[in-house]
Design a protein around this motif. Structure first.
Motif, PDB file in Angstrom:
ATOM      1  N   LYS A 122      52.852  52.864  49.910  1.00  0.00           N
ATOM      2  CA  LYS A 122      52.645  51.778  48.943  1.00  0.00           C
ATOM      3  C   LYS A 122      51.227  51.227  49.030  1.00  0.00           C
ATOM      4  O   LYS A 122      50.573  51.023  48.000  1.00  0.00           O
ATOM      5  CB  LYS A 122      53.668  50.660  49.157  1.00  0.00           C
ATOM      6  N   ASP A 123      50.731  50.995  50.224  1.00  0.00           N
ATOM      7  CA  ASP A 123      49.379  50.460  50.381  1.00  0.00           C
ATOM      8  C   ASP A 123      48.328  51.425  49.830  1.00  0.00           C
ATOM      9  O   ASP A 123      47.352  51.010  49.209  1.00  0.00           O
ATOM     10  CB  ASP A 123      49.076  50.163  51.854  1.00  0.00           C
ATOM     11  N   LYS A 124      48.539  52.716  50.048  1.00  0.00           N
ATOM     12  CA  LYS A 124      47.586  53.719  49.566  1.00  0.00           C
ATOM     13  C   LYS A 124      47.644  53.862  48.049  1.00  0.00           C
ATOM     14  O   LYS A 124      46.650  54.209  47.414  1.00  0.00           O
ATOM     15  CB  LYS A 124      47.859  55.061  50.232  1.00  0.00           C
ATOM     16  N   ALA A 125      48.804  53.615  47.473  1.00  0.00           N
ATOM     17  CA  ALA A 125      48.985  53.766  46.022  1.00  0.00           C
ATOM     18  C   ALA A 125      48.588  52.515  45.246  1.00  0.00           C
ATOM     19  O   ALA A 125      48.392  52.590  44.023  1.00  0.00           O
ATOM     20  CB  ALA A 125      50.442  54.112  45.718  1.00  0.00           C
ATOM     21  N   GLU A 126      48.440  51.418  45.917  1.00  0.00           N
ATOM     22  CA  GLU A 126      48.195  50.146  45.229  1.00  0.00           C
ATOM     23  C   GLU A 126      47.001  50.156  44.274  1.00  0.00           C
ATOM     24  O   GLU A 126      47.065  49.597  43.184  1.00  0.00           O
ATOM     25  CB  GLU A 126      48.055  49.008  46.239  1.00  0.00           C
ATOM     26  N   PRO A 127      45.888  50.815  44.597  1.00  0.00           N
ATOM     27  CA  PRO A 127      44.746  50.798  43.667  1.00  0.00           C
ATOM     28  C   PRO A 127      44.918  51.675  42.420  1.00  0.00           C
ATOM     29  O   PRO A 127      44.141  51.552  41.464  1.00  0.00           O
ATOM     30  CB  PRO A 127      43.577  51.342  44.495  1.00  0.00           C
ATOM     31  N   ILE A 128      45.901  52.542  42.403  1.00  0.00           N
ATOM     32  CA  ILE A 128      46.021  53.526  41.323  1.00  0.00           C
ATOM     33  C   ILE A 128      46.132  52.896  39.930  1.00  0.00           C
ATOM     34  O   ILE A 128      45.401  53.299  39.025  1.00  0.00           O
ATOM     35  CB  ILE A 128      47.160  54.525  41.603  1.00  0.00           C
ATOM     36  N   PRO A 129      47.002  51.919  39.693  1.00  0.00           N
ATOM     37  CA  PRO A 129      47.075  51.359  38.331  1.00  0.00           C
ATOM     38  C   PRO A 129      45.740  50.790  37.840  1.00  0.00           C
ATOM     39  O   PRO A 129      45.377  50.975  36.677  1.00  0.00           O
ATOM     40  CB  PRO A 129      48.137  50.257  38.452  1.00  0.00           C
ATOM     41  N   THR A 130      44.995  50.151  38.725  1.00  0.00           N
ATOM     42  CA  THR A 130      43.699  49.597  38.340  1.00  0.00           C
ATOM     43  C   THR A 130      42.711  50.716  38.012  1.00  0.00           C
ATOM     44  O   THR A 130      41.965  50.642  37.033  1.00  0.00           O
ATOM     45  CB  THR A 130      43.140  48.707  39.468  1.00  0.00           C
ATOM     46  N   LEU A 131      42.720  51.782  38.824  1.00  0.00           N
ATOM     47  CA  LEU A 131      41.835  52.924  38.574  1.00  0.00           C
ATOM     48  C   LEU A 131      42.157  53.587  37.238  1.00  0.00           C
ATOM     49  O   LEU A 131      41.257  53.931  36.464  1.00  0.00           O
ATOM     50  CB  LEU A 131      41.954  53.937  39.712  1.00  0.00           C
ATOM     51  N   VAL A 132      43.432  53.749  36.963  1.00  0.00           N
ATOM     52  CA  VAL A 132      43.851  54.362  35.690  1.00  0.00           C
ATOM     53  C   VAL A 132      43.411  53.484  34.524  1.00  0.00           C
ATOM     54  O   VAL A 132      42.855  53.976  33.536  1.00  0.00           O
ATOM     55  CB  VAL A 132      45.375  54.608  35.671  1.00  0.00           C
ATOM     56  N   SER A 133      43.635  52.197  34.645  1.00  0.00           N
ATOM     57  CA  SER A 133      43.258  51.266  33.584  1.00  0.00           C
ATOM     58  C   SER A 133      41.759  51.326  33.308  1.00  0.00           C
ATOM     59  O   SER A 133      41.328  51.365  32.151  1.00  0.00           O
ATOM     60  CB  SER A 133      43.675  49.845  33.989  1.00  0.00           C
ATOM     61  N   LYS A 134      40.954  51.362  34.356  1.00  0.00           N
ATOM     62  CA  LYS A 134      39.494  51.446  34.180  1.00  0.00           C
ATOM     63  C   LYS A 134      39.096  52.745  33.486  1.00  0.00           C
ATOM     64  O   LYS A 134      38.235  52.743  32.610  1.00  0.00           O
ATOM     65  CB  LYS A 134      38.792  51.360  35.539  1.00  0.00           C
ATOM     66  N   HIS A 135      39.734  53.856  33.870  1.00  0.00           N
ATOM     67  CA  HIS A 135      39.397  55.145  33.265  1.00  0.00           C
ATOM     68  C   HIS A 135      39.803  55.212  31.789  1.00  0.00           C
ATOM     69  O   HIS A 135      39.176  55.924  31.011  1.00  0.00           O
ATOM     70  CB  HIS A 135      40.055  56.296  34.039  1.00  0.00           C
ATOM     71  N   LEU A 136      40.839  54.505  31.414  1.00  0.00           N
ATOM     72  CA  LEU A 136      41.282  54.524  30.014  1.00  0.00           C
ATOM     73  C   LEU A 136      40.347  53.736  29.105  1.00  0.00           C
ATOM     74  O   LEU A 136      40.327  53.950  27.897  1.00  0.00           O
ATOM     75  CB  LEU A 136      42.710  53.976  29.898  1.00  0.00           C
ATOM     76  N   GLY A 137      39.608  52.796  29.676  1.00  0.00           N
ATOM     77  CA  GLY A 137      38.662  52.020  28.888  1.00  0.00           C
ATOM     78  C   GLY A 137      39.307  51.022  27.947  1.00  0.00           C
ATOM     79  O   GLY A 137      38.718  50.648  26.942  1.00  0.00           O
ATOM     80  N   LEU A 138      40.522  50.600  28.264  1.00  0.00           N
ATOM     81  CA  LEU A 138      41.214  49.614  27.431  1.00  0.00           C
ATOM     82  C   LEU A 138      40.968  48.207  27.969  1.00  0.00           C
ATOM     83  O   LEU A 138      40.877  48.005  29.181  1.00  0.00           O
ATOM     84  CB  LEU A 138      42.719  49.876  27.424  1.00  0.00           C
ATOM     85  N   THR A 139      40.898  47.247  27.069  1.00  0.00           N
ATOM     86  CA  THR A 139      40.848  45.860  27.507  1.00  0.00           C
ATOM     87  C   THR A 139      42.238  45.478  28.027  1.00  0.00           C
ATOM     88  O   THR A 139      43.228  46.188  27.768  1.00  0.00           O
ATOM     89  CB  THR A 139      40.477  44.914  26.346  1.00  0.00           C
ATOM     90  N   VAL A 140      42.317  44.363  28.711  1.00  0.00           N
ATOM     91  CA  VAL A 140      43.612  43.881  29.203  1.00  0.00           C
ATOM     92  C   VAL A 140      44.565  43.670  28.032  1.00  0.00           C
ATOM     93  O   VAL A 140      45.739  44.044  28.098  1.00  0.00           O
ATOM     94  CB  VAL A 140      43.433  42.568  30.012  1.00  0.00           C
ATOM     95  N   GLU A 141      44.054  43.120  26.939  1.00  0.00           N
ATOM     96  CA  GLU A 141      44.883  42.866  25.765  1.00  0.00           C
ATOM     97  C   GLU A 141      45.383  44.174  25.148  1.00  0.00           C
ATOM     98  O   GLU A 141      46.550  44.287  24.773  1.00  0.00           O
ATOM     99  CB  GLU A 141      44.115  42.051  24.713  1.00  0.00           C
ATOM    100  N   GLU A 142      44.492  45.167  25.037  1.00  0.00           N
ATOM    101  CA  GLU A 142      44.893  46.465  24.489  1.00  0.00           C
ATOM    102  C   GLU A 142      45.934  47.142  25.378  1.00  0.00           C
ATOM    103  O   GLU A 142      46.905  47.723  24.884  1.00  0.00           O
ATOM    104  CB  GLU A 142      43.677  47.389  24.347  1.00  0.00           C
ATOM    105  N   PHE A 143      45.727  47.046  26.678  1.00  0.00           N
ATOM    106  CA  PHE A 143      46.670  47.636  27.630  1.00  0.00           C
ATOM    107  C   PHE A 143      48.052  46.989  27.490  1.00  0.00           C
ATOM    108  O   PHE A 143      49.066  47.677  27.449  1.00  0.00           O
ATOM    109  CB  PHE A 143      46.126  47.463  29.055  1.00  0.00           C
ATOM    110  N   GLU A 144      48.089  45.676  27.388  1.00  0.00           N
ATOM    111  CA  GLU A 144      49.355  44.952  27.237  1.00  0.00           C
ATOM    112  C   GLU A 144      50.023  45.282  25.898  1.00  0.00           C
ATOM    113  O   GLU A 144      51.241  45.436  25.829  1.00  0.00           O
ATOM    114  CB  GLU A 144      49.149  43.443  27.389  1.00  0.00           C
ATOM    115  N   THR A 145      49.239  45.414  24.851  1.00  0.00           N
ATOM    116  CA  THR A 145      49.778  45.789  23.538  1.00  0.00           C
ATOM    117  C   THR A 145      50.368  47.191  23.580  1.00  0.00           C
ATOM    118  O   THR A 145      51.476  47.430  23.080  1.00  0.00           O
ATOM    119  CB  THR A 145      48.687  45.700  22.453  1.00  0.00           C
ATOM    120  N   LEU A 146      49.634  48.125  24.185  1.00  0.00           N
ATOM    121  CA  LEU A 146      50.123  49.500  24.317  1.00  0.00           C
ATOM    122  C   LEU A 146      51.443  49.534  25.081  1.00  0.00           C
ATOM    123  O   LEU A 146      52.402  50.203  24.673  1.00  0.00           O
ATOM    124  CB  LEU A 146      49.073  50.364  25.017  1.00  0.00           C
ATOM    125  N   LYS A 147      51.502  48.803  26.191  1.00  0.00           N
ATOM    126  CA  LYS A 147      52.742  48.742  26.976  1.00  0.00           C
ATOM    127  C   LYS A 147      53.896  48.179  26.147  1.00  0.00           C
ATOM    128  O   LYS A 147      54.997  48.717  26.160  1.00  0.00           O
ATOM    129  CB  LYS A 147      52.540  47.858  28.223  1.00  0.00           C
TER     130      LYS A 147
END
Length: 141
Positions: A105-130
């Motif tokens: 779990k500790d090693k996986a914790e950064p993954i969602p943030t890394l994925v979000s950065k690579h997608l280039g979506l704003t927080v609002e766009e990410f929340e809308t997509l979800k």
């Protein structure tokens, strides 16, 4: 009249292609943890709530037991989860995390943030997509 069978006019293709792209992006980070994307999904559920039955996992991950059972067997062979028959109902197989599974779990914790950065979506766009994809997944309920 518009040709309804043009690829550019379909909603299915961009969803399919985006899903593949996102899964490939996750896999870039998961390879370092020796995890497949489906294994990561199982761990996400178990990190949230330890001790789930195979049916509960299947309901949450939208997978049938025929798909989930071999996946869980592989995870057990990697010492990530433990499978055990329920003491109350032997037809029920309960899944719990091992020490090794918990440690990831500790090693996986950064993954969602890394994925979000690579997608280039704003927080609002990410929340809308979800929100939209969740709505699509639950249209039958």
């Amino acid at each position: 009249m518009t040709d309804l069978l043009k690829l550019d006019d379909q909603v299915c293709f961009p969803l399919y292609a985006a899903s593949r792209e996102i899964t490939q992006l996750y896999n870039q980070f998961l390879v370092e943890l020796d995890l497949t994307y489906p294994q990561y999904l199982v761990l996400l559920v178990l990190w949230e709530q330890q001790n789930q039955s195979v049916n509960q996992l299947g309901d949450k991950l939208l997978l049938d037991s025929g798909t989930l059972t071999p996946l869980l067997k592989r995870m057990e062979s990697k010492d990530l989860v433990h499978r055990q028959r329920s003491a109350v109902d032997e037809r029920v197989v309960e899944i719990s995390l091992t020490y090794k599974g918990n440690q990831l779990k500790d090693k996986a914790e950064p993954i969602p943030t890394l994925v979000s950065k690579h997608l280039g979506l704003t927080v609002e766009e990410f929340e809308t997509l979800k929100a939209i994809t969740k709505k699509i997944l639950h249209y039958r309920k």
